[in-house]
Scaffold this motif. Sequence first.
Motif, PDB file in Angstrom:
ATOM      1  N   THR A 331     -33.685  12.072  32.240  1.00  0.00           N
ATOM      2  CA  THR A 331     -33.074  13.389  32.430  1.00  0.00           C
ATOM      3  C   THR A 331     -34.147  14.476  32.484  1.00  0.00           C
ATOM      4  O   THR A 331     -34.095  15.382  33.320  1.00  0.00           O
ATOM      5  N   THR A 332     -35.134  14.374  31.587  1.00  0.00           N
ATOM      6  CA  THR A 332     -36.195  15.379  31.559  1.00  0.00           C
ATOM      7  C   THR A 332     -36.939  15.406  32.881  1.00  0.00           C
ATOM      8  O   THR A 332     -37.193  16.480  33.458  1.00  0.00           O
ATOM      9  N   TYR A 333     -37.285  14.226  33.364  1.00  0.00           N
ATOM     10  CA  TYR A 333     -38.009  14.152  34.641  1.00  0.00           C
ATOM     11  C   TYR A 333     -37.202  14.816  35.760  1.00  0.00           C
ATOM     12  O   TYR A 333     -37.715  15.658  36.498  1.00  0.00           O
ATOM     13  N   VAL A 334     -35.935  14.445  35.855  1.00  0.00           N
ATOM     14  CA  VAL A 334     -35.097  15.006  36.917  1.00  0.00           C
ATOM     15  C   VAL A 334     -34.972  16.524  36.758  1.00  0.00           C
ATOM     16  O   VAL A 334     -35.120  17.284  37.716  1.00  0.00           O
ATOM     17  N   ASP A 335     -34.747  16.967  35.521  1.00  0.00           N
ATOM     18  CA  ASP A 335     -34.557  18.406  35.298  1.00  0.00           C
ATOM     19  C   ASP A 335     -35.804  19.197  35.675  1.00  0.00           C
ATOM     20  O   ASP A 335     -35.712  20.257  36.291  1.00  0.00           O
TER      21      ASP A 335
END
Lengths: 492, 257
Positions: A331-335
């Motif tokens: 999620t962090t990467y995508v965000d």
Amino acid sequence: MRAESASGEGIAGAIRSPQRLIAAAVALLIGLFGAAMLTPARAAADGETYVVATDITFAPFEFQDVDGKFVGIDIDLIHEIAANQKFNITIKPLGFDAALQAVQANQADGVIAGMSITDERKKVFDFSDPYFESGVQMAVLDSNQDIKSYADLKGKRVAVKNGTEGAEFAQSIKDKYGFQIVSFADSASMFEEVKTGNSVAIFEDYPVLNYGIEQGNGFKTVTPKEKGSSYGFAVNKGRNAELLAKFNAGLKELKDSGRYDEIMEKYLGEGASEADNSFFGLLSSTFPFLMAGLKMTLILTVVSIAIALVLGIIFGLCRVSRSIILRAIGTTYVDIFRGTPLLVQAFFIYFGIPTALGFQMTALTAGIITLSLNAGAYMTEIVRGGIQSVDKGQMEAARSLGIGYLPTMRKVILPQAVRTMIPSYVNQFVITLKDTSILSVIGIAELTQTGRLIIARNYQSFTMWLIIGIIYFIVIMALTKLSDRLEKRMVK
Amino acid sequence: MTQLVPEAAAAEPEGTVKIRIEGLKKSFGDLVVLDGIDTTISKGEVVCVIGPSGSGKSTFLRCLNKLEDITAGKVTVDGFDLTDRRVDLDKVRQHIGMVFQHFNLFPHMTVIDNVTLAPLLTKKMDKAAAEKRAMELLGQVGLAEKANVKPATLSGGQKQRVAIARALAMNPSIMLFDEATSALDPEMVGDVLQVLRDLAEGGMTMVVVTHEMGFAREVASRVIFMADGNIVEDDTPSQVFDSPKHPRLQEFLSKVL
């Protein structure tokens, strides 16, 4: 020109210190596949090769000639000085802002880009002796009979280029004469603004104006030039002192020998060019460069989208994992990469990270890393959607047979997910192909950048952008049709 | 058709406890689906689980190979405690075949690839041997000629028989059937039940969640009636069907028979 260093120094300065933490985090990601491509920082010594950064579209100081070679006053000067002082140079045409940042990031040893010597810039650069005395001048369209002095600008709009001395001069007199200012990132857009009639005049360094007028860009000057500042060659503050000394010595010798005047005459003297500026004339004369640009665009796209697919599968699996930590990583990467503009990512990766961590990477490497990480974030969501579209019973059936989670993903879930992913994947391919044009800001000679280079030389922006738009359109339509066929065959 | 049942499974002595269920509870959020189940299933038993929908039969079955997380209590299969995190679930599941209501065949693979996938991946069996065994099993369920087609071209009954062959290819010693005939057209049901009957006769330990009362009465060695997450009756088929004790069971049977 370019007295105000806000744009040049500002971006690099802001990136430089406060964000080392994020830099380290992103560098970690890059380390996955970038380590092999990085070159170690170099210590320039006698007889060695210096990297000199420059602008790309600042004729007559630097521009591409019809053969695609970089020429201009700056380019000829630095080559002749290098020959005279017996050192080698590699020219890196990056664009003005990017060139300044490259020197600050130690990605380049020096910058020669029609750069005015100002007190503000002296705080971050060491300058050579001045090599050119410039000055701002106003230009209007040839057909314009109304504007004869600054006073006639009252209530009108005036076009300038960001961060230039022309812009600063216009700013300083706009209240007195009551006109509005519109800013542009490059010269071609500034000229186009006036041609379309949105603005009535431009302010720019006189050699640039004169060069354009001689190329037949349809402008004229009506006022005398203002007293201006001097251009200098610059190195990063406190570094490469010997390069600066060699430049000064070489410049003096060129002036003494008369070679300096010959260079000036070559670019500033009379001699308008005769060129076929029709659609087909331009198409045939620029075709080889456009194709080279297109090739770079396709290489960037294909390599990046391939890496993005791998990243997408890895992080997509994280996103559907039962582990809360893996999900958080995904999620962090995508965000991060969906939540910031690609342009900022490109600047951050190309200038920010090398500055913070003290190494160099090529623009191509940085470009591929940027596009891969960016497209990878979108691919992650595509992969996640694909996996979630597969019936839950498939996972249960495979797991009930005693097949492990990852083998189940590989053999049962992903092969089915791929079918639903194909249209989104093709869509992302097209988006990434178009996004490559953003990488022109870090000087990669892909199709858009090639177009900007050509326009900087011939000022034919309408026709050139039309040609380039058509090329993009044809390539993307061809790819879309191809993928439609592929999709039909795979779904069978 | 005793060939259907793997030799190892058939060779175990009768009466060995295969599955021990102690105080099994399962809830989804606030909803309690299983409210403390205690029973054992021994080698060679064919246990049919019946009950109204929503009684927890399918959830109960899915806890036996831990497709559902177990909220409380213990399920022990062949001596392995499924709630123990150190137990390798994949290894345990390799001995428990499961057949689903909706078949869950892998649609991107041919029938024979469906059957050989798990043996090839988990047992490092060589391809020729795996395919030989798969062809045997497909022959047993009457589908040898369909080996090289994709599941989409099969009827429901054929799909379910492939699913049974797929589960048997792992040589399990326990088979779980989760309403294996509920999604089938009536004329297909017989073929599938015949395969189950063959398995039962071969001595396979089976837990069968079913709505087929006739089949339960004929084949089961024991019938469990579940209601509201509990085992309400647990007895021989004749006791359950001919002299039901609990009012819930009586009510249920009056509706379905």
